[in-house]
Scaffold this motif. Structure first.
Motif, short mmCIF file in Angstrom:
data_model
loop_
_atom_site.label_atom_id
_atom_site.label_comp_id
_atom_site.label_asym_id
_atom_site.label_seq_id
_atom_site.Cartn_x
_atom_site.Cartn_y
_atom_site.Cartn_z
N ALA A 387 0.84 -1.20 0.00
CA ALA A 387 0.00 0.00 0.00
C ALA A 387 0.88 1.24 0.00
N GLY A 388 0.55 2.20 -0.87
CA GLY A 388 1.29 3.45 -0.96
C GLY A 388 2.54 3.38 -1.80
N GLU A 389 2.87 2.20 -2.33
CA GLU A 389 4.10 2.03 -3.11
C GLU A 389 3.85 2.40 -4.58
N THR A 390 4.86 2.97 -5.23
CA THR A 390 4.80 3.31 -6.65
C THR A 390 5.72 2.35 -7.41
N VAL A 391 5.11 1.59 -8.33
CA VAL A 391 5.84 0.60 -9.10
C VAL A 391 5.72 0.94 -10.58
N CYS A 392 6.86 1.01 -11.28
CA CYS A 392 6.89 1.23 -12.72
C CYS A 392 7.04 -0.12 -13.43
N LEU A 393 6.16 -0.37 -14.39
CA LEU A 393 6.27 -1.58 -15.21
C LEU A 393 6.98 -1.21 -16.50
N LEU A 394 8.11 -1.83 -16.76
CA LEU A 394 8.86 -1.62 -17.99
C LEU A 394 8.99 -2.93 -18.73
N GLY A 395 9.40 -2.84 -19.98
CA GLY A 395 9.60 -4.04 -20.77
C GLY A 395 9.35 -3.74 -22.24
N PRO A 396 9.70 -4.68 -23.11
CA PRO A 396 9.50 -4.46 -24.55
C PRO A 396 8.02 -4.40 -24.89
N SER A 397 7.71 -3.83 -26.06
CA SER A 397 6.32 -3.77 -26.52
C SER A 397 5.77 -5.18 -26.67
N GLY A 398 4.53 -5.35 -26.24
CA GLY A 398 3.90 -6.66 -26.32
C GLY A 398 4.17 -7.55 -25.14
N ALA A 399 4.87 -7.02 -24.13
CA ALA A 399 5.19 -7.83 -22.95
C ALA A 399 3.99 -8.00 -22.04
#
Length: 603
Positions: A387-399
């Motif tokens: 709770a309260g955490e900021t997570v960035c999702l990265l990865g190649p297109s279509g992942a």
């Protein structure tokens, strides 16, 4: 091809059409009963209407010396008798007109109310369908079904269905009356009806098939128009007007061809029916005239029988005339039924409770997801977000980054595994409560053709004007909104195209702030913006995400530094998971390599 389209026959098509309208007939029983009662009154008056004419013809015949055979003992014509017959005929015609008006109004009201309820039901069903349907459905054709096809059902029910019911009842009643008057001549009516049924049995299915193709072509045409107008900037920028016009012309010609075929078949049935009716009338005139000469009938009997014959055969002509309309209506009914038969993938289970107060803990628990074409995006992927955490999702297109984020709002459900909010499987809570706990800001801000105030208030419909303004200030949108011609009451163009990209995004963020949900999903929220607009939107996003659990899908290298964690997705699994500092410090990490490439492209 859907189940509704495969049904085929006209009778089955009519049953399909009636089945989608039947649930909405409940509650209109009194109005339907009143309409049927006045319809029966009209039929009775129509049966009585020729009798004053018979009396006058027979009385005049007696006055002219016809006093033998069937006319023997009948009264001669007198002024009072003629006046009485005239007044009686006028009264019957007037009463029949009133009855017909009442029955038409009653059934028109029922038709309008049923169409309104059906349209609302179809629209609600469309909104409940998942992205799997909407990503493949043609928007123009769908709108055509909701508006045009249901409108045609309503129109045909009043302009064809109601007269048809009245004429069929009239045919049955008059057939009985004619059998009593002269059984031999009544056989002519039955033979004519039989001949029509044979013609109709052969022609009606072909008309229905042609009408079905016409409606499908019209739906494709509507989709071409909607697609072109929705991308008008691209069309004009690339000079595609001629290409799109050719595509529209091809669809237009195809719809015209199918429409002409449908009308040609209907016209052939109508003209064939005219021949049958004319033949039946000729036989009755010859045979009836002979029976008058033979003394078996009076001239008035022949007149009334001929009038009854014309009235009784009118349903045959109307059936032929309305077959085309009814065929087009059943084709429309099938198209509406196809929409209603689309399965709702995301729905509340019976007795499902809403989510309680949400703190914002998220767990993707061994989720397996495919892309709808059999390709696995994730295979038992597990991810915990505090709770309260900021997570960035990265990865190649279509992942599958956006797909994973979409699981939180249940735009789709995992094939297996579970998505949990505060430990509760989102499938074990109502859809509305799950979606109410999540705010989504997309790359393309979706604004409606409504006022700025109403667009922001969409985040929380019961919000006051002060709440709306406060959210706009926090999103750094207040200054440019007040500079608009009518401030917060300025009506935006379709999709908010009267604003810049950064302004649209800040309106969307104000809407998200007003929603005040504990979980925020940012899906490429700053992509495509110029540096100045990106900076303004980033400040608005910082206000939106403060103290909230945030899941961010982004390709913006400048925004990942402020995240608590970065998760790199690739080949259906989590390849890297750590703080921005640790991952960027490792020159061999995918995150570091991606960050270096992003900075080089920006420079």
């Amino acid at each position: 091809m859907s189940r509704a389209t495969r049904r085929g026959g006209t009778g089955r098509s009519l049953r399909t059409t009636f089945s989608i309208a039947r649930p909405h007939l409940r509650g209109h029983g009194l109005l339907i009963a009143g309409g049927m009662a006045t319809l029966l009154v009209e039929v009775v008056l129509r049966v009585l209407e020729p009798w004053p004419i018979k009396v006058v013809v027979d009385a005049v015949s007696v006055s002219l010396g016809a006093d033998s055979g069937a006319t023997a003992g009948l009264p001669a014509a007198t002024v009072p008798l003629l006046l009485a017959c005239g007044v009686l005929l006028l009264g019957l015609v007037g009463l029949r007109a009133i009855a017909q008006y009442c029955s038409t109004i009653a059934f028109a009201l029922v038709g309008s109310r049923v169409a309104t309820a059906l349209r609302a039901r179809v629209f609600a069903h469309l909104q409940s369908l998942g992205l799997g349907y909407h990503s493949h459905a043609k928007a123009g054709d769908t709108v055509q079904r909701v508006i045009g096809d249901i409108g045609r059902l309503q129109e045909v029910a009043v302009t064809a269905g109601l007269p048809l019911v009245g004429n069929i009842v009239t045919l049955v009643v008059l057939s009985v009356v004619m059998l009593v008057l002269d059984p031999l001549l009544a056989v002519v009516v039955l033979l004519a009806a039989g001949a029509y049924l044979l013609l109709s049995r052969r022609g009606a299915p072909r008309i229905t098939a042609a009408a079905r193709s016409t409606r499908r072509s019209e739906g494709d045409l509507a989709n071409t128009a909607a697609e072109t107008l929705g991308a008008i900037r691209v069309v004009q920028a690339y000079g595609l007007e001629g290409q799109r016009a050719e595509a529209f012309d091809r669809g237009n010609a195809r719809a015209l061809s199918q429409g002409v075929k449908s009308r040609r078949l209907a016209a052939a049935l109508e003209r064939s029916t005219d021949v049958i009716v004319g033949l039946a009338l000729a036989v009755v005139l010859v045979a009836g005239g002979w029976r008058v000469i033979d003394g078996a009938m009076t001239p008035g009997d022949l007149v009334i029988f001929t009038m009854y014959l014309k009235i009784a055969l009118r349903p045959l002509k109307d059936l032929a005339k309305y077959t085309g309309r009814i065929a087009r209506a059943t084709a429309s009914g099938e198209r509406v039924a196809e929409l209603l038969e689309e399965r709702v993938d995301i729905a509340d289970r019976p007795g499902t409770p809403p989510l309680g107060p949400v703190s914002g803990d998220i767990r993707f628990d061994a989720v397996t997801v495919d892309d709808g074409h059999g390709r696995r995006l994730f295979d038992e992927l597990t991810l915990d977000i505090a709770a309260g955490e900021t997570v960035c999702l990265l990865g190649p297109s279509g992942a599958g980054k956006s797909t994973l984020a979409g699981l939180l709002t249940r735009t789709s459900d995992p094939f297996s595994g579970a998505v949990r909010i505060d430990g509760v499987d989102v499938r074990d809570a109502t859809v509305s409560s799950v979606r109410g706990s999540v705010t989504v800001v997309l790359q393309e801000s979706v604004l409606f053709a409504a006022s700025v105030r109403d667009n922001i208030r969409a985040g929380r419909p019961d919000a006051s004007d002060a709440d709306v303004e406060r959210a706009a200030r926090r999103a750094l949108a207040h200054d440019f909104v007040t500079a608009l011609p009518r401030g917060y009451d300025t009506v935006l163009g379709g999709r908010g195209d009267t604003l810049s990209g950064g302004q649209r995004q800040r309106i969307a963020i104000a809407r998200a702030l007003l929603r005040d949900a504990p979980i925020v999903v940012l899906d490429e929220a700053t992509t495509g913006l110029d540096p100045a607009a990106r900076a303004a939107v980033a400040a608005s996003i910082a206000e939106l995400t403060r103290g909230r659990t945030t899941l961010s899908v982004t390709h913006d290298a400048t925004s990942v530094r402020d995240a608590d964690r970065i998760v790199w997705l690739e080949d259906g699994r989590i390849v890297e998971d750590g703080t921005p500092r640790s991952l960027l410090a490792d020159p061999g990490s995918r995150v570091a390599a991606w960050f270096r490439e992003s900075l080089q492209e920006a420079s």
